[in-house]
Write a protein that holds these residues in place. Structure first.
Motif, PDB file in Angstrom:
ATOM      1  N   UNK A  61       0.799  -1.225   0.000  1.00 41.48           N
ATOM      2  CA  UNK A  61       0.000   0.000   0.000  1.00 41.48           C
ATOM      3  C   UNK A  61       0.836   1.281   0.000  1.00 41.48           C
ATOM      4  N   UNK A  62       1.986   1.228  -0.662  1.00 44.95           N
ATOM      5  CA  UNK A  62       2.826   2.417  -0.826  1.00 44.95           C
ATOM      6  C   UNK A  62       2.973   2.660  -2.318  1.00 44.95           C
ATOM      7  N   UNK A 100       0.981   1.675 -10.515  1.00 41.49           N
ATOM      8  CA  UNK A 100      -0.141   0.765 -10.748  1.00 41.49           C
ATOM      9  C   UNK A 100      -0.836   0.544  -9.411  1.00 41.49           C
ATOM     10  N   UNK A 101      -2.155   0.721  -9.339  1.00 42.37           N
ATOM     11  CA  UNK A 101      -2.850   0.589  -8.054  1.00 42.37           C
ATOM     12  C   UNK A 101      -3.134  -0.864  -7.693  1.00 42.37           C
ATOM     13  N   UNK A 102      -3.586  -1.056  -6.474  1.00 37.48           N
ATOM     14  CA  UNK A 102      -4.136  -2.334  -6.044  1.00 37.48           C
ATOM     15  C   UNK A 102      -5.614  -2.388  -6.420  1.00 37.48           C
ATOM     16  N   UNK A 103      -6.230  -3.554  -6.172  1.00 37.76           N
ATOM     17  CA  UNK A 103      -7.678  -3.742  -6.333  1.00 37.76           C
ATOM     18  C   UNK A 103      -8.152  -3.475  -7.763  1.00 37.76           C
ATOM     19  N   UNK A 130      -3.582   4.551  -0.128  1.00 31.06           N
ATOM     20  CA  UNK A 130      -2.909   5.377  -1.146  1.00 31.06           C
ATOM     21  C   UNK A 130      -2.857   4.696  -2.509  1.00 31.06           C
ATOM     22  N   UNK A 131      -2.935   3.352  -2.528  1.00 27.73           N
ATOM     23  CA  UNK A 131      -2.861   2.628  -3.795  1.00 27.73           C
ATOM     24  C   UNK A 131      -4.236   2.167  -4.270  1.00 27.73           C
ATOM     25  N   UNK A 180      -9.149   4.426  -7.087  1.00 26.03           N
ATOM     26  CA  UNK A 180      -9.939   5.645  -7.176  1.00 26.03           C
ATOM     27  C   UNK A 180      -9.214   6.873  -6.625  1.00 26.03           C
ATOM     28  N   UNK A 181      -7.983   6.669  -6.125  1.00 25.10           N
ATOM     29  CA  UNK A 181      -7.212   7.819  -5.661  1.00 25.10           C
ATOM     30  C   UNK A 181      -6.966   8.783  -6.825  1.00 25.10           C
ATOM     31  N   UNK A 182      -6.986  10.072  -6.512  1.00 25.27           N
ATOM     32  CA  UNK A 182      -6.843  11.091  -7.552  1.00 25.27           C
ATOM     33  C   UNK A 182      -5.504  10.972  -8.279  1.00 25.27           C
ATOM     34  N   UNK A 183      -4.499  10.421  -7.619  1.00 21.93           N
ATOM     35  CA  UNK A 183      -3.175  10.307  -8.235  1.00 21.93           C
ATOM     36  C   UNK A 183      -3.192   9.450  -9.489  1.00 21.93           C
ATOM     37  N   UNK A 184      -4.164   8.531  -9.606  1.00 24.61           N
ATOM     38  CA  UNK A 184      -4.224   7.661 -10.777  1.00 24.61           C
ATOM     39  C   UNK A 184      -5.060   8.266 -11.906  1.00 24.61           C
TER      40      UNK A 184
END
Length: 254
Positions: free
Chosen positions: A38-39, A84-87, A236-237, A240-244
């Motif tokens: 999750x980083x 690349x995010x999780x989920x 953070x990962x 739906x976080x705005x960073x992605x």
């Protein structure tokens, strides 16, 4: 290549600080692959660079949680250029790894509900560069599952400490018959199936350390998960976080 020319890589650690670096060097490691849960990738890269020096290379990586909390399929990606995010779906993750030409390996296969199963690896073997056959956090019967998958499917292998605790760093490693001087060298070694051996420390102390690490798994999947989900807010990962920037909306599972 002689023993002295080979490169000893602990292929998956979750913890990194001055104590970890000292322990890795004392145990003769040349490379650590650092992939905390999750980083986000930029933060992992910054931490890896801070602890790398002429004696020890720290390679940043992401263990991506594909699928939902109830049915996760973990993949370890090395050589990512973009976060690349999780989920996200398994297919979505593999497509993104391929786009970035990252090396993709399967950590701790068939470990509870958090890992790739035999059929998952078989269906996606062309996109996978190696399967873990020895994980110091796992029990012997669990490691045998990874060995069976690699043997049955004739897949390249790797091993790691999977250290969440400092004392486990260097309990297991992969010895590549090539020089690994930077991140791209490790990606190349994995993608080219360079000759390697999976090794671990011997004796009772190793077994006890493995049991200590395994016992930590209970915390990770109980209070630790509760704290992350209910007290800490969105990871953070999370896709739906705005960073992605919405790039993964179509493959998000939440």
């Amino acid at each position: 290549m002689t023993e002295a020319d080979a490169t000893r890589v602990d292929m998956h650690v979750k913890t990194l600080d001055e104590h970890v670096v000292r322990r890795a060097k004392a145990r003769g490691l040349d490379v650590l692959v650092y992939a905390p849960h999750f980083v986000r990738l930029p933060d992992i890269r910054a931490t890896a660079a801070r602890y790398s020096d002429d004696e020890l290379l720290v390679v940043p990586a992401r263990e991506v949680f594909t699928g939902s909390w109830r049915d996760r399929r973990h993949l370890l990606a090395i050589g990512l250029t973009d976060p690349v995010p999780d989920f996200i779906t398994l297919d979505g993750a593999l497509r993104e790894f391929d786009r970035q030409d990252a090396a993709v390996v399967v950590p701790h296969p068939e470990l509870m509900n958090v890992s790739m199963r035999h059929e998952d690896v078989a269906m996606n073997r062309d996109a996978i560069d190696a399967v873990e056959i020895y994980n110091a956090k796992c029990q012997p019967y669990q490691n045998r599952r990874g060995q069976r998958i690699a043997n049955t499917l004739d897949m390249p292998c790797f091993g790691s400490s999977y250290a969440h605790l400092r004392g486990t760093v260097g309990e297991a490693w992969t010895q590549f018959d090539t020089a690994v001087d930077d991140e791209s060298d490790l990606v190349d070694a994995l993608q080219a199936n360079v000759s390697r051996r999976v090794l671990h420390r011997p004796g009772l102390s190793h077994r006890l350390r493995s049991l200590v690490e395994f016992s930590h798994l209970g915390f990770e999947n109980s209070w630790g998960k509760f704290d992350r989900l209910l007290l800490s807010g969105m990871e953070p990962t999370h896709p739906m976080q705005v960073a992605y920037d919405g790039r993964f909306d179509d493959v998000s599972v939440y």
